[in-house]
Design an enzyme around this catalytic site. Sequence first.
Site, PDB file in Angstrom:
ATOM      1  CG  HIS A 249      46.330  17.220  62.099  1.00 38.87           C
ATOM      2  ND1 HIS A 249      46.651  17.589  63.384  1.00 38.87           N
ATOM      3  CD2 HIS A 249      45.756  15.990  62.199  1.00 38.87           C
ATOM      4  CE1 HIS A 249      46.302  16.621  64.229  1.00 38.87           C
ATOM      5  NE2 HIS A 249      45.756  15.640  63.533  1.00 38.87           N
TER       6      HIS A 249
ATOM      7  CE1 TYR B 205      51.403  24.534  65.252  1.00 39.55           C
ATOM      8  CE2 TYR B 205      52.819  23.061  66.499  1.00 39.55           C
ATOM      9  CZ  TYR B 205      51.563  23.577  66.227  1.00 39.55           C
ATOM     10  OH  TYR B 205      50.474  23.119  66.928  1.00 39.55           O
TER      11      TYR B 205
END
Length: 491
Positions: A71, A134
């Site tokens: 992605h 993240y």
Amino acid sequence: MALEFEKPLKAETTNIPGMLVFDLTVHGDSRGWFKENWQRAKQAVLGLPDMRPVQNNISYNVERGVTRGMHAEPWDKYVSVATGSVFGAWVDLRPGDSFGEVYTCVIDPSKAVYVPRGVGNSFQALEDGTAYTYLVNAHWSAQLKSTYTFVNLADPELGIGWPIPLEEATISEADLGHPALADVLPMAPRRTLVVGCDGQLGRAVRALAEERGLSRWFDFCDVDTFDMSDPGAYGQYDWPLYGTVINCGAYTAVDKAETADGRVVAWRANAVGPALLAHVCAEHGIVLVHVSSDYVFDGTAEVHTEEESFSPLSVYGQSKAAGDLAVAGCPRHYIVRCSWVIGEGRNFVRTMAALSDRVANPEDSLERVTVVGDQLGRLTFTCDIAEGVLWLLGYREGDLEPSSPCACGTYDLTGSGPVESWAQVATRIFNLANGNGAKVVSVPTAKYYASVEGSIAPRPKHSALDLSKIEATGFVPRDWTERLVEYMATR
């Protein structure tokens, strides 16, 4: 896998532009370990952009072999592992020469990776119970999701050597259905909003963006569609879609600004508007470019540097100085200070050229023209300002996205070349137009305005700006006398 302790903090570049891999220092003993997973100040010195994260996400993977991606989202990421380890793979899905570049590495708790916006991200868990974490610098929204880009992680063209064969891995149907690289639509860059697009500078910025093939990612607005001094006008834009705002708008009627009504308009356009722009840009991590003026100085110094303290003489100068102070509060800003601006529309050069034509016409009674001779500076052509702005933002010839932005801050930007008076400039214009420069008469400012009725704003005597800072970045403005010849040839 064994975790290496006490490695020094360091950063390595990759074959994907802007992507960095960090070795993190992990302190450990028999009890476990401790690390600074993200440390803004230390890592900024090593090249990590000030990404201003707004959200922290964690992906927990129950079993070895779970594989996720590929992605590319419209935000920057800083990825790491809290426990376990992953094989990470990244593909550049941004338009440009690096499209399709692949980078892979193993991440354990002692490594982290900075992933720029538009770079596809995928990983494969190498251990049971792996936690992948993240930071991102934009909140999720439906409009942002519509800009995602994907590529099939099994595409042979990528050549990714997955440690666990994909036929043995756990992969979602959605990830298996993503297109091959040959069919991927590259992620569009963050958009640029040009405010005040119908003014002299705004038109020059639009023309340069069109010339370089950038205008498809630029939005242009003027005061009729976006009044930057109106707080209620800001809701019409989805600001996370923008990476840059270029403010070309200003109130420049220097003498009218001395009147009661003009003072209000000048402060709204030159101070309130930039302050609101600076606030929204700071909130969303947007780069703000703001064009300033030599009028923020009193003209005592013969050449003005970027470090000189403000000392405006007029209402216009005061309002511009206030706008500069507001913009300086935006973390990512460029203040571009100019003087004696010339572009499309009504300006000094066209006025003088028209007067030269009248003097040259034997049927016109105008015999000579008086021009101020004790105000000194250089002309600044809007095409040079536009080129300088794109240069500071990092656009080099052929770039569709900024590649080498200059350090943020204030930069003087005028034409290079000799410092002359308005009367000397007028003489050049008359000679270029009709060879009648001798018809220009130089007079002191006080004498020139002695018979003028109404409010007259005080002007700086010296308007020359020091160009050494912007020239040190590699951008050298054209000599204004050469630009003048070109400009007169097309009038």
